[in-house]
Write an enzyme that holds these catalytic residues in place. Structure first.
Site, mmCIF file in Angstrom:
data_model
loop_
_atom_site.group_PDB
_atom_site.id
_atom_site.type_symbol
_atom_site.label_atom_id
_atom_site.label_comp_id
_atom_site.label_asym_id
_atom_site.label_seq_id
_atom_site.Cartn_x
_atom_site.Cartn_y
_atom_site.Cartn_z
ATOM 1 N N SER A 47 -2.526 1.488 1.628
ATOM 2 C CA SER A 47 -3.028 1.181 0.480
ATOM 3 C C SER A 47 -3.523 -0.249 0.453
ATOM 4 O O SER A 47 -4.194 -0.730 -0.232
ATOM 5 C CB SER A 47 -2.264 1.585 -0.738
ATOM 6 O OG SER A 47 -1.187 0.832 -0.748
ATOM 7 N N HIS A 48 -2.683 -0.998 1.455
ATOM 8 C CA HIS A 48 -3.225 -2.376 1.695
ATOM 9 C C HIS A 48 -3.465 -2.764 3.178
ATOM 10 O O HIS A 48 -3.077 -3.906 3.452
ATOM 11 C CB HIS A 48 -2.293 -3.398 0.944
ATOM 12 C CG HIS A 48 -2.330 -3.215 -0.626
ATOM 13 N ND1 HIS A 48 -1.602 -2.086 -1.268
ATOM 14 C CD2 HIS A 48 -2.702 -3.889 -1.712
ATOM 15 C CE1 HIS A 48 -2.144 -2.130 -2.675
ATOM 16 N NE2 HIS A 48 -2.690 -3.385 -2.780
ATOM 17 N N GLU A 188 -3.777 3.575 -4.138
ATOM 18 C CA GLU A 188 -3.454 5.187 -3.955
ATOM 19 C C GLU A 188 -4.184 6.077 -4.434
ATOM 20 O O GLU A 188 -4.540 6.942 -3.991
ATOM 21 C CB GLU A 188 -1.900 5.423 -4.245
ATOM 22 C CG GLU A 188 -0.739 4.793 -3.495
ATOM 23 C CD GLU A 188 -0.689 5.147 -1.995
ATOM 24 O OE1 GLU A 188 -1.335 6.472 -1.707
ATOM 25 O OE2 GLU A 188 -0.223 4.555 -1.113
HETATM 26 P P1 NDP Z 1 5.552 2.479 -3.281
HETATM 27 O O1 NDP Z 1 6.029 3.136 -4.214
HETATM 28 O O2 NDP Z 1 5.071 2.997 -1.931
HETATM 29 O O3 NDP Z 1 6.902 1.699 -2.672
HETATM 30 C C1 NDP Z 1 7.644 1.090 -3.445
HETATM 31 C C2 NDP Z 1 8.943 0.404 -2.854
HETATM 32 O O4 NDP Z 1 9.912 1.409 -2.987
HETATM 33 C C3 NDP Z 1 8.581 -0.038 -1.301
HETATM 34 O O5 NDP Z 1 9.676 -1.016 -1.166
HETATM 35 C C4 NDP Z 1 9.357 1.344 -0.979
HETATM 36 O O6 NDP Z 1 9.840 1.264 0.521
HETATM 37 C C5 NDP Z 1 10.611 1.963 -1.588
HETATM 38 N N1 NDP Z 1 10.917 3.186 -1.636
HETATM 39 C C6 NDP Z 1 9.975 4.135 -1.534
HETATM 40 N N2 NDP Z 1 10.512 5.311 -1.605
HETATM 41 C C7 NDP Z 1 11.907 5.134 -1.654
HETATM 42 C C8 NDP Z 1 13.255 5.651 -1.336
HETATM 43 N N3 NDP Z 1 12.923 7.114 -1.280
HETATM 44 N N4 NDP Z 1 14.193 4.971 -1.361
HETATM 45 C C9 NDP Z 1 14.177 3.707 -1.372
HETATM 46 N N5 NDP Z 1 13.161 2.969 -1.472
HETATM 47 C C10 NDP Z 1 12.024 3.710 -1.720
HETATM 48 O O7 NDP Z 1 4.636 1.242 -3.708
HETATM 49 P P2 NDP Z 1 3.519 1.059 -4.762
HETATM 50 O O8 NDP Z 1 2.508 2.150 -4.244
HETATM 51 O O9 NDP Z 1 3.781 0.940 -6.100
HETATM 52 O O10 NDP Z 1 2.847 -0.194 -4.103
HETATM 53 C C11 NDP Z 1 2.339 -0.175 -2.914
HETATM 54 C C12 NDP Z 1 1.807 -1.850 -2.481
HETATM 55 O O11 NDP Z 1 0.822 -2.112 -3.437
HETATM 56 C C13 NDP Z 1 2.890 -2.806 -2.802
HETATM 57 O O12 NDP Z 1 3.049 -3.732 -1.751
HETATM 58 C C14 NDP Z 1 2.235 -3.824 -3.698
HETATM 59 O O13 NDP Z 1 2.450 -5.235 -3.704
HETATM 60 C C15 NDP Z 1 0.841 -3.542 -3.638
HETATM 61 N N6 NDP Z 1 0.138 -3.837 -4.866
HETATM 62 C C16 NDP Z 1 -0.712 -5.000 -5.043
HETATM 63 C C17 NDP Z 1 -1.176 -5.209 -6.223
HETATM 64 C C18 NDP Z 1 -2.039 -6.287 -6.285
HETATM 65 O O14 NDP Z 1 -2.550 -6.727 -7.347
HETATM 66 N N7 NDP Z 1 -2.004 -7.474 -5.356
HETATM 67 C C19 NDP Z 1 -1.379 -4.537 -7.223
HETATM 68 C C20 NDP Z 1 -0.471 -3.221 -7.051
HETATM 69 C C21 NDP Z 1 0.469 -2.969 -5.956
HETATM 70 P P3 NDP Z 1 9.051 1.618 1.927
HETATM 71 O O15 NDP Z 1 7.982 0.925 1.697
HETATM 72 O O16 NDP Z 1 9.813 1.543 2.951
HETATM 73 O O17 NDP Z 1 8.883 3.180 1.662
HETATM 74 O O1 PYC Z 2 -3.466 -1.247 -5.405
HETATM 75 O O2 PYC Z 2 -3.373 -1.566 -7.539
HETATM 76 C C1 PYC Z 2 -3.753 -1.812 -6.658
HETATM 77 C C2 PYC Z 2 -4.416 -3.203 -6.424
HETATM 78 C C3 PYC Z 2 -4.838 -3.985 -7.452
HETATM 79 C C4 PYC Z 2 -5.310 -5.257 -6.838
HETATM 80 C C5 PYC Z 2 -4.756 -5.132 -5.570
HETATM 81 N N1 PYC Z 2 -4.258 -3.822 -5.282
#
Ligand code: NDP
Ligand code: PYC
Length: 344
Positions: A47-48, A188
């Site tokens: 996703s990134h 996602e």
């Molecule tokens: P995920 O739900 O994929 O993962 C969240 C965290 O939980 C990760 O550290 C992951 O580790 C961990 N995790 C997942 N499953 C388990 C498990 N079963 N047991 C223990 N830990 C677990 O993340 P999101 O979809 O919420 O976010 C994805 C990315 O999007 C992030 O990197 C975030 O910074 C980015 N993002 C950026 C935004 C922006 O504005 N710049 C906005 C929103 C999100 P692992 O990776 O090892 O699975």
């Molecule tokens: O995946 O939610 C997201 C997001 C928003 C801006 C950058 N990533």
């Protein structure tokens, strides 16, 4: 016709830098963008990863990011390090402030890096990992644009507001978590839309406030915070600390400024850094050794630590490279050849 192909991290990095440079980004901006995007592919964070390249280029084409920005660092006698990103991406701004943040954290025990006027799209774990590599525990957070309804509400107001934490573990990968405060990252939802797949239940509501599994309806409506009222409150905290407090845009303001969610938003970011030994001073205790007892007790139950999946993906990618689909290869080749004209 492009077949699936495994590409080395070095070659992928060169190709991504080439795409950004051809589009008009300075070497500073192009290299910092490529670093986080290739790290996303390397660690299995699609996703990134490279999927974000077109969004960065669309943002440039729309005139909403400064491709040659030189972040301005301001350090004074306080624990707050400031970097004005000058309208460029947050990644170069973070790189610009890291050394000063480390110095102020060593000096005061805790310090903050405040990034303002940045365009932001990236995962936050590369930043808390960089802090951990320098012995600091860290918290990073930022708003986004209004795409998430507060718990009990029906309209997009909060951002997907990621929050990441890192803890150094001597001799091994740090303990890191990094997640959107929405049920999932908006990226996602986009990936589900592109793949033509329905969303899991409980991710989103449509524009009328009704639950939906349609990615298109979700993108036009609102995503839900994770963990109900708890995620909603944490997301609100991110708006308060990393927008209102640092004098930059909140998620609704960022959406108003941009007018669309198809481009990367402009706002700020807050990074807090801690020197664990300084906090434990006088307690006759080693915070890292005590942390290990806890972390090993977690894995000792068969639970996995956050980032464990990522680190495993990284180990494989470092050895063998990353496999990209035919569509992904074609997209990279198109953008490399055509620059901004290659945006689909
Ligand atoms: P995920 O739900 O994929 O993962 C969240 C965290 O939980 C990760 O550290 C992951 O580790 C961990 N995790 C997942 N499953 C388990 C498990 N079963 N047991 C223990 N830990 C677990 O993340 P999101 O979809 O919420 O976010 C994805 C990315 O999007 C992030 O990197 C975030 O910074 C980015 N993002 C950026 C935004 C922006 O504005 N710049 C906005 C929103 C999100 P692992 O990776 O090892 O699975
Ligand atoms: O995946 O939610 C997201 C997001 C928003 C801006 C950058 N990533």
């Amino acid at each position: 016709m492009h077949a699936n192909e495994t590409i080395s991290l070095k070659d992928l990095s060169a190709q991504v830098i080439g795409i950004f440079t051809k589009a008009g980004f300075s070497p500073l901006q192009a290299q910092s963008l490529a670093r986080v995007i290739v790290a996303g592919e390397r660690d299995g964070c699609k996703s990134h990863g490279i999927y974000r390249i077109e969004g960065c280029l669309r943002t440039l084409r729309a005139g909403k990011v400064n491709p040659v920005a030189v972040p301005a660092l301001h350090v004074d006698d306080s624990a707050i390090v400031r970097v004005d990103a000058q309208g460029g991406f947050a990644n170069a701004a973070f790189d610009t402030g890291l050394e000063a943040l480390e110095a102020q954290t060593a000096r005061f025990g805790l310090a903050a890096l405040v990034i303002t006027d940045c365009t932001h799209f990236s995962a936050l774990w590369p930043e808390v990992e960089a802090l951990a590599a320098r012995g600091m525990a860290g918290l990073a957070m930022c708003p986004s644009y209004a795409t998430v309804a507060p718990y009990g509400g029906t309209q997009a107001l909060l951002g997907t507001n990621p929050i990441a934490f890192g803890w150094p573990r001597p001799g091994q990968h740090p303990y890191v978590f990094d997640f959107a405060t929405s049920v999932a990252a908006r990226g996602e939802v986009e990936l589900h839309r592109i793949a033509g797949k329905p969303l899991p239940d409980g991710w989103a509501m449509d524009a009328q406030g009704q639950p939906t599994t349609s990615p298109e309806a979700a993108l036009a409506g609102a995503m839900l915070p994770f963990g109900g009222h708890k995620g909603s409150a944490i997301s609100t905290m991110v708006e308060l600390l990393a927008a209102a407090m640092i004098g930059d845009l909140t998620s609704p303001e960022a959406l108003e400024f941009l007018g669309t969610t198809t481009l990367a938003p402009r706002h700020g970011e807050l990074i807090l850094a801690f020197n664990p030994q300084r906090f434990a001073a006088g307690r006759q205790t080693d915070p890292f050794a005590r942390a290990e007892i806890l972390l090993q007790a977690i894995t000792g139950q068969g639970a996995r630590l956050p980032s464990q999946r990522r680190y495993a993906a990284r180990d494989i990618a470092i050895k063998t490279g990353v496999t990209l689909s035919a569509d992904e290869r074609a997209q990279l080749a198109r953008l490399e050849a055509q620059g901004l004209d290659g945006i689909s």
